[in-house]
Design a protein around this motif. Structure first.
Motif, PDB file in Angstrom:
ATOM      1  N   VAL A 171      59.397  45.252  17.591  1.00  0.00           N
ATOM      2  CA  VAL A 171      60.065  43.997  17.232  1.00  0.00           C
ATOM      3  C   VAL A 171      59.639  42.928  18.238  1.00  0.00           C
ATOM      4  N   ARG A 172      59.361  41.729  17.730  1.00  0.00           N
ATOM      5  CA  ARG A 172      58.960  40.627  18.612  1.00  0.00           C
ATOM      6  C   ARG A 172      60.090  40.248  19.553  1.00  0.00           C
ATOM      7  N   PHE A 219      68.833  47.038  21.776  1.00  0.00           N
ATOM      8  CA  PHE A 219      69.588  47.578  20.644  1.00  0.00           C
ATOM      9  C   PHE A 219      70.999  47.010  20.699  1.00  0.00           C
ATOM     10  N   GLN A 220      71.555  46.694  19.540  1.00  0.00           N
ATOM     11  CA  GLN A 220      72.906  46.129  19.493  1.00  0.00           C
ATOM     12  C   GLN A 220      73.985  47.171  19.676  1.00  0.00           C
ATOM     13  N   SER A 221      73.651  48.441  19.447  1.00  0.00           N
ATOM     14  CA  SER A 221      74.651  49.501  19.623  1.00  0.00           C
ATOM     15  C   SER A 221      73.994  50.737  20.239  1.00  0.00           C
ATOM     16  N   ALA A 222      74.826  51.537  20.884  1.00  0.00           N
ATOM     17  CA  ALA A 222      74.351  52.803  21.440  1.00  0.00           C
ATOM     18  C   ALA A 222      73.875  53.717  20.315  1.00  0.00           C
ATOM     19  N   LEU A 265      62.196  51.475  11.614  1.00  0.00           N
ATOM     20  CA  LEU A 265      63.456  50.875  12.077  1.00  0.00           C
ATOM     21  C   LEU A 265      64.340  50.518  10.887  1.00  0.00           C
ATOM     22  N   LYS A 266      63.734  49.968   9.848  1.00  0.00           N
ATOM     23  CA  LYS A 266      64.497  49.605   8.648  1.00  0.00           C
ATOM     24  C   LYS A 266      65.053  50.852   7.958  1.00  0.00           C
ATOM     25  N   GLU A 267      64.252  51.931   7.904  1.00  0.00           N
ATOM     26  CA  GLU A 267      64.725  53.192   7.308  1.00  0.00           C
ATOM     27  C   GLU A 267      65.933  53.739   8.062  1.00  0.00           C
ATOM     28  N   LEU A 268      65.933  53.566   9.386  1.00  0.00           N
ATOM     29  CA  LEU A 268      67.045  54.033  10.211  1.00  0.00           C
ATOM     30  C   LEU A 268      68.209  53.044  10.229  1.00  0.00           C
ATOM     31  N   PHE A 301      68.283  44.245  13.896  1.00  0.00           N
ATOM     32  CA  PHE A 301      67.493  43.416  14.812  1.00  0.00           C
ATOM     33  C   PHE A 301      67.223  42.076  14.168  1.00  0.00           C
ATOM     34  N   SER A 302      66.938  41.055  14.983  1.00  0.00           N
ATOM     35  CA  SER A 302      66.635  39.718  14.480  1.00  0.00           C
ATOM     36  C   SER A 302      65.250  39.702  13.869  1.00  0.00           C
ATOM     37  N   GLY A 303      65.074  38.864  12.869  1.00  0.00           N
ATOM     38  CA  GLY A 303      63.758  38.734  12.247  1.00  0.00           C
ATOM     39  C   GLY A 303      63.497  39.775  11.192  1.00  0.00           C
TER      40      GLY A 303
END
Length: 112
Positions: free
Chosen positions: A66-67, A72-75, A102-105, A109-111
């Motif tokens: 990710v740019r 990460f927003q959460s643990a 990342l999208k599958e999981l 994230f931003s962007g």
């Protein structure tokens, strides 16, 4: 007597070789290193570390692929990606993480 030595010596050497191969190679199990993860608190979020025994292999303070430097927003998100990376290491594939993974999981994230 010379003829017997010519026959017995190679057989003896071959026998010792086969004994060594069967007793030393197959009795010892090759153990994979135990990989473990730790979620870490970083400024404004979370990251993770991956260890092999006590040796630090990976310290990821930002979301990979990710740019920008987005933690990460959460643990939970950090843990999911760390699990993916551990699986890739165990499967002996590249531990790189893609945006699609990342999208599958469902990593936030931003962007997106």
């Amino acid at each position: 007597m010379k003829n017997i030595t010519k026959i017995v010596a190679p057989i003896l050497i071959l026998g010792l070789f086969l004994y060594g191969v069967t007793h030393f190679s197959f009795d010892e199990k090759i153990q994979e290193p135990i990989l473990r993860k730790e979620v870490i608190k970083v400024h404004n979020g979370y990251g993770y570390q991956i260890f092999s025994g006590e040796k630090l292999l990976v310290q990821q303070e930002f979301i990979p692929a990710v740019r920008g430097n987005q933690p990460f927003q959460s643990a939970k998100d950090a843990r999911k990606v760390a699990n993916l990376v551990i699986k890739k290491i165990q499967d002996r594939t590249s531990p790189q993480v893609s945006v699609d993974e990342l999208k599958e999981l469902e990593i936030v994230f931003s962007g997106q």
